[in-house]
Design a protein around this motif. Structure first.
Motif, PDB file in Angstrom:
ATOM      1  N   ALA A  14       0.815  -1.129   0.039  1.00 54.84           N
ATOM      2  CA  ALA A  14      -0.060  -0.057   0.033  1.00 54.84           C
ATOM      3  C   ALA A  14       0.848   1.360  -0.086  1.00 54.84           C
ATOM      4  O   ALA A  14       2.112   1.125   0.124  1.00 54.84           O
ATOM      5  CB  ALA A  14      -0.901   0.258   1.237  1.00 54.84           C
ATOM      6  N   ASP A  94      -5.724   3.496   9.960  1.00 58.75           N
ATOM      7  CA  ASP A  94      -6.766   2.825   9.552  1.00 58.75           C
ATOM      8  C   ASP A  94      -7.861   2.324  10.676  1.00 58.75           C
ATOM      9  O   ASP A  94      -7.674   1.689  11.388  1.00 58.75           O
ATOM     10  CB  ASP A  94      -6.382   1.293   9.060  1.00 58.75           C
ATOM     11  CG  ASP A  94      -7.530   0.311   8.227  1.00 58.75           C
ATOM     12  OD1 ASP A  94      -8.716   0.946   8.461  1.00 58.75           O
ATOM     13  OD2 ASP A  94      -7.160  -0.182   7.253  1.00 58.75           O
ATOM     14  N   ASP A 107      -9.517  -5.588  -0.296  1.00 61.33           N
ATOM     15  CA  ASP A 107     -10.263  -4.848  -1.130  1.00 61.33           C
ATOM     16  C   ASP A 107      -9.136  -3.934  -1.591  1.00 61.33           C
ATOM     17  O   ASP A 107      -8.737  -3.033  -0.882  1.00 61.33           O
ATOM     18  CB  ASP A 107     -11.186  -4.074  -0.594  1.00 61.33           C
ATOM     19  CG  ASP A 107     -12.007  -3.447  -1.738  1.00 61.33           C
ATOM     20  OD1 ASP A 107     -11.537  -3.372  -2.768  1.00 61.33           O
ATOM     21  OD2 ASP A 107     -13.112  -2.762  -1.125  1.00 61.33           O
ATOM     22  N   SER A 108      -8.696  -3.943  -2.889  1.00 60.10           N
ATOM     23  CA  SER A 108      -7.830  -3.303  -3.454  1.00 60.10           C
ATOM     24  C   SER A 108      -8.314  -1.609  -3.620  1.00 60.10           C
ATOM     25  O   SER A 108      -7.308  -0.857  -3.928  1.00 60.10           O
ATOM     26  CB  SER A 108      -7.335  -3.600  -5.062  1.00 60.10           C
ATOM     27  OG  SER A 108      -8.539  -3.791  -5.752  1.00 60.10           O
ATOM     28  N   ASP A 109      -9.384  -1.592  -3.205  1.00 62.26           N
ATOM     29  CA  ASP A 109      -9.866  -0.044  -3.317  1.00 62.26           C
ATOM     30  C   ASP A 109     -10.222   0.322  -2.001  1.00 62.26           C
ATOM     31  O   ASP A 109     -11.055   1.388  -1.709  1.00 62.26           O
ATOM     32  CB  ASP A 109     -11.118   0.033  -4.242  1.00 62.26           C
ATOM     33  CG  ASP A 109     -10.556  -0.095  -5.698  1.00 62.26           C
ATOM     34  OD1 ASP A 109      -9.519   0.328  -5.956  1.00 62.26           O
ATOM     35  OD2 ASP A 109     -11.514  -0.676  -6.463  1.00 62.26           O
ATOM     36  N   GLY A 110     -10.039  -0.304  -1.052  1.00 62.41           N
ATOM     37  CA  GLY A 110     -10.441  -0.122   0.469  1.00 62.41           C
ATOM     38  C   GLY A 110      -9.556   0.516   1.401  1.00 62.41           C
ATOM     39  O   GLY A 110      -8.753   1.211   0.888  1.00 62.41           O
ATOM     40  N   SER A 111      -9.566   0.214   2.646  1.00 62.02           N
ATOM     41  CA  SER A 111      -8.865   0.801   3.533  1.00 62.02           C
ATOM     42  C   SER A 111      -7.661   0.543   3.494  1.00 62.02           C
ATOM     43  O   SER A 111      -7.061  -0.652   2.957  1.00 62.02           O
ATOM     44  CB  SER A 111      -9.534   0.917   5.004  1.00 62.02           C
ATOM     45  OG  SER A 111      -9.392  -0.650   5.367  1.00 62.02           O
ATOM     46  N   GLN A 114      -7.164  -3.228   4.297  1.00 60.13           N
ATOM     47  CA  GLN A 114      -7.978  -4.075   3.134  1.00 60.13           C
ATOM     48  C   GLN A 114      -7.108  -4.009   1.795  1.00 60.13           C
ATOM     49  O   GLN A 114      -6.883  -5.231   1.208  1.00 60.13           O
ATOM     50  CB  GLN A 114      -9.166  -3.610   2.754  1.00 60.13           C
ATOM     51  CG  GLN A 114     -10.447  -3.720   3.927  1.00 60.13           C
ATOM     52  CD  GLN A 114     -11.588  -3.022   3.373  1.00 60.13           C
ATOM     53  OE1 GLN A 114     -11.625  -1.851   3.168  1.00 60.13           O
ATOM     54  NE2 GLN A 114     -12.703  -3.603   3.364  1.00 60.13           N
ATOM     55  N   ARG A 115      -6.229  -3.070   1.504  1.00 60.42           N
ATOM     56  CA  ARG A 115      -5.614  -3.158   0.345  1.00 60.42           C
ATOM     57  C   ARG A 115      -4.298  -3.993   0.695  1.00 60.42           C
ATOM     58  O   ARG A 115      -3.757  -4.725  -0.425  1.00 60.42           O
ATOM     59  CB  ARG A 115      -5.045  -1.436   0.067  1.00 60.42           C
ATOM     60  CG  ARG A 115      -6.171  -0.396  -0.405  1.00 60.42           C
ATOM     61  CD  ARG A 115      -5.576   0.831  -0.561  1.00 60.42           C
ATOM     62  NE  ARG A 115      -6.756   1.841  -0.772  1.00 60.42           N
ATOM     63  CZ  ARG A 115      -6.968   2.454  -1.730  1.00 60.42           C
ATOM     64  NH1 ARG A 115      -6.011   2.324  -2.901  1.00 60.42           N
ATOM     65  NH2 ARG A 115      -7.811   3.212  -1.932  1.00 60.42           N
ATOM     66  N   ARG A 119      -3.291  -7.464  -1.676  1.00 57.73           N
ATOM     67  CA  ARG A 119      -2.050  -7.568  -2.387  1.00 57.73           C
ATOM     68  C   ARG A 119      -1.497  -9.063  -2.121  1.00 57.73           C
ATOM     69  O   ARG A 119      -1.068  -9.706  -2.913  1.00 57.73           O
ATOM     70  CB  ARG A 119      -1.160  -6.437  -2.094  1.00 57.73           C
ATOM     71  CG  ARG A 119       0.353  -6.636  -2.825  1.00 57.73           C
ATOM     72  CD  ARG A 119       0.092  -6.306  -4.416  1.00 57.73           C
ATOM     73  NE  ARG A 119       1.159  -6.722  -5.143  1.00 57.73           N
ATOM     74  CZ  ARG A 119       1.630  -7.825  -5.500  1.00 57.73           C
ATOM     75  NH1 ARG A 119       0.998  -8.756  -5.528  1.00 57.73           N
ATOM     76  NH2 ARG A 119       2.891  -7.905  -6.257  1.00 57.73           N
TER      77      ARG A 119
END
Length: 323
Positions: A14, A94, A107-111, A114-115, A119
Motif C-alpha cells: 500500500a 486505519d 479490497d484493492s480499493d478499500g482501507s 484491506q489493500r 495484495r
C-alpha cells in the motif's frame, strides 16, 4: 534432479499518506521438480514475532535440492504493526479496520489494511495449502486452529503436529459472537472458503523469541511440507488432543490483582468448577472474584499478569471432542 532456487522480492502492499510505499519481502522457494504450492506468512499482528523467527530458521533448514513444488513465505505480513510491536495499526492509518486479520480477502480499493490484504491475497490464491503463523499469551499451550468439519484442513493441522488441535465453528454453525467479532474475515477462514486447506498455529507468547516454541514451529512446517509432498519423508504418527475452540473464556468479574491457582498448568484437563484463581483488592485485601472454570476441558491459556481489569481474560478452556 535439478537444484531448487530461492528468490526474495520486495512487494508493495500500500502507499502511506506521505507517498512512502509500504513494502514487505516475499520469499519464493522453487524445487527442481513440479509439485504443490504452500503459502506461509507470519506477523499479521506485529507483536507476534515467533512466527517470523520460525520462517528465518525454516529458510536455513529447507533442503532446496529435495524440494518438489513451491513454498511462498512472507515473514512480515504487516510491517505497520511489526514496527509498533502491536496487534493493530494506529487509528490515523486505519480507523475502520485496525485488525488486519478481520478483513480478508481484502479490497484493492478499500482501507489501508484491506489493500494490504488484497495484495497478499494474490499469493494466497496461487497456493494449494496455507499456514498462517500466530502466537498468543505468555502462558499458552501451543496449538493449531482449523475450521471444524474441514477434513483437509484437519489433516494439515495433524501434520503440523502440536499436542493440541482446536476446531473452530464457522459461518452458520458459529455462535453470534463469532460473527460480531468479524471472524469470517480471518485469513484462515477466507482461504478455506476458497477451497484452500488452511491452519493457524498459535505458537505461544509474543514479543520474545522462545527457543522451544520456534523449534516446534520449524519442525511443524517441515512436516507440513512432507505431508503435501513438497519434501520426501513420512510425517510421524501422533495422537493429539482434539478440542473445540470457543469464545466463552473465563474472564474477570472485577478489577484488581489476580493470583492464579499455583498448582494449575496449561495443558491440564480440568473439570467444571476448578479454581482458576482469585482477583482481590490490592489495598484492602478483599477477595473480589473467585474465578472458576465453567466447563470440563483442556486449560490451554492462563494469564500470569497480575493487574487485571474487569472483563479481562483470565483463562481459556477448550472442550474436548469425542472422535
Amino acid at each position: 534432479m535439478s537444484e531448487g532456487t530461492h528468490t526474495a522480492e520486495q512487494v508493495t502492499l500500500a502507499r502511506l499518506p506521505s507517498g512512502v510505499e509500504l513494502t514487505t519481502t516475499v520469499h519464493t522457494y522453487r524445487g527442481g521438480e513440479s509439485g504443490p504450492t504452500l503459502y506461509v506468512q507470519a506477523a499479521q499482528h506485529g507483536r507476534e514475532i515467533n512466527g517470523t523467527e520460525v520462517l528465518r530458521r525454516f529458510h536455513e533448514r529447507l533442503p532446496l535440492e529435495s524440494l518438489s513444488g513451491t513454498v511462498i513465505a512472507v515473514p512480515i505480513a504487516n510491517p505497520l504493526t511489526f514496527d509498533r510491536v502491536s496487534y493493530t495499526t494506529p487509528e490515523q492509518l486505519d480507523s475502520v479496520n485496525p485488525n488486519m486479520n478481520r478483513i480478508w480477502p481484502g479490497d484493492s480499493d478499500g482501507s489501508l489494511h484491506q489493500r494490504m490484504a488484497a495484495r497478499l491475497w494474490e499469493f494466497v490464491t496461487a497456493a494449494d495449502a496455507l499456514v498462517d503463523l500466530h502466537t498468543g499469551s505468555p502462558n499458552m499451550l501451543p496449538h493449531v486452529v482449523y475450521r471444524e468439519d474441514d477434513e483437509r484442513s484437519r489433516s494439515l493441522a495433524d501434520a503440523f503436529g502440536t499436542d493440541l488441535l482446536l476446531s473452530e465453528q464457522a459461518d452458520e454453525d458459529a455462535p453470534d459472537e463469532w460473527h460480531h467479532r468479524g471472524f469470517a474475515g480471518k485469513l484462515r477462514v477466507a482461504a478455506a472458503e476458497k477451497g484452500i486447506p488452511s491452519i493457524t498455529p498459535e505458537l505461544a507468547h509474543n514479543k520474545q523469541i522462545l527457543e522451544d516454541v520456534v523449534d516446534e514451529g520449524v519442525d511443524g512446517l517441515l512436516d507440513v511440507c512432507r505431508y503435501l509432498g513438497l519434501l520426501p519423508g513420512d510425517v510421524p504418527d501422533r495422537d493429539p488432543i482434539v478440542a473445540r475452540n470457543h469464545l466463552g473464556q473465563v474472564t474477570a468479574d472485577d478489577s484488581g490483582l489476580f493470583r492464579p491457582t499455583p498448582s494449575l498448568e496449561v495443558g491440564e484437563s480440568i473439570s467444571e468448577g476448578t479454581a482458576i484463581g482469585t482477583v482481590y483488592h490490592p489495598a484492602t485485601y478483599e477477595p473480589l472474584h473467585d474465578a472458576r472454570a465453567d466447563r470440563d476441558g483442556v486449560l490451554y491459556a492462563l494469564t500470569r499478569e497480575a493487574t487485571v481489569t474487569a472483563g479481562d481474560q483470565l483463562a481459556s478452556v477448550a472442550l474436548v471432542r469425542e472422535e
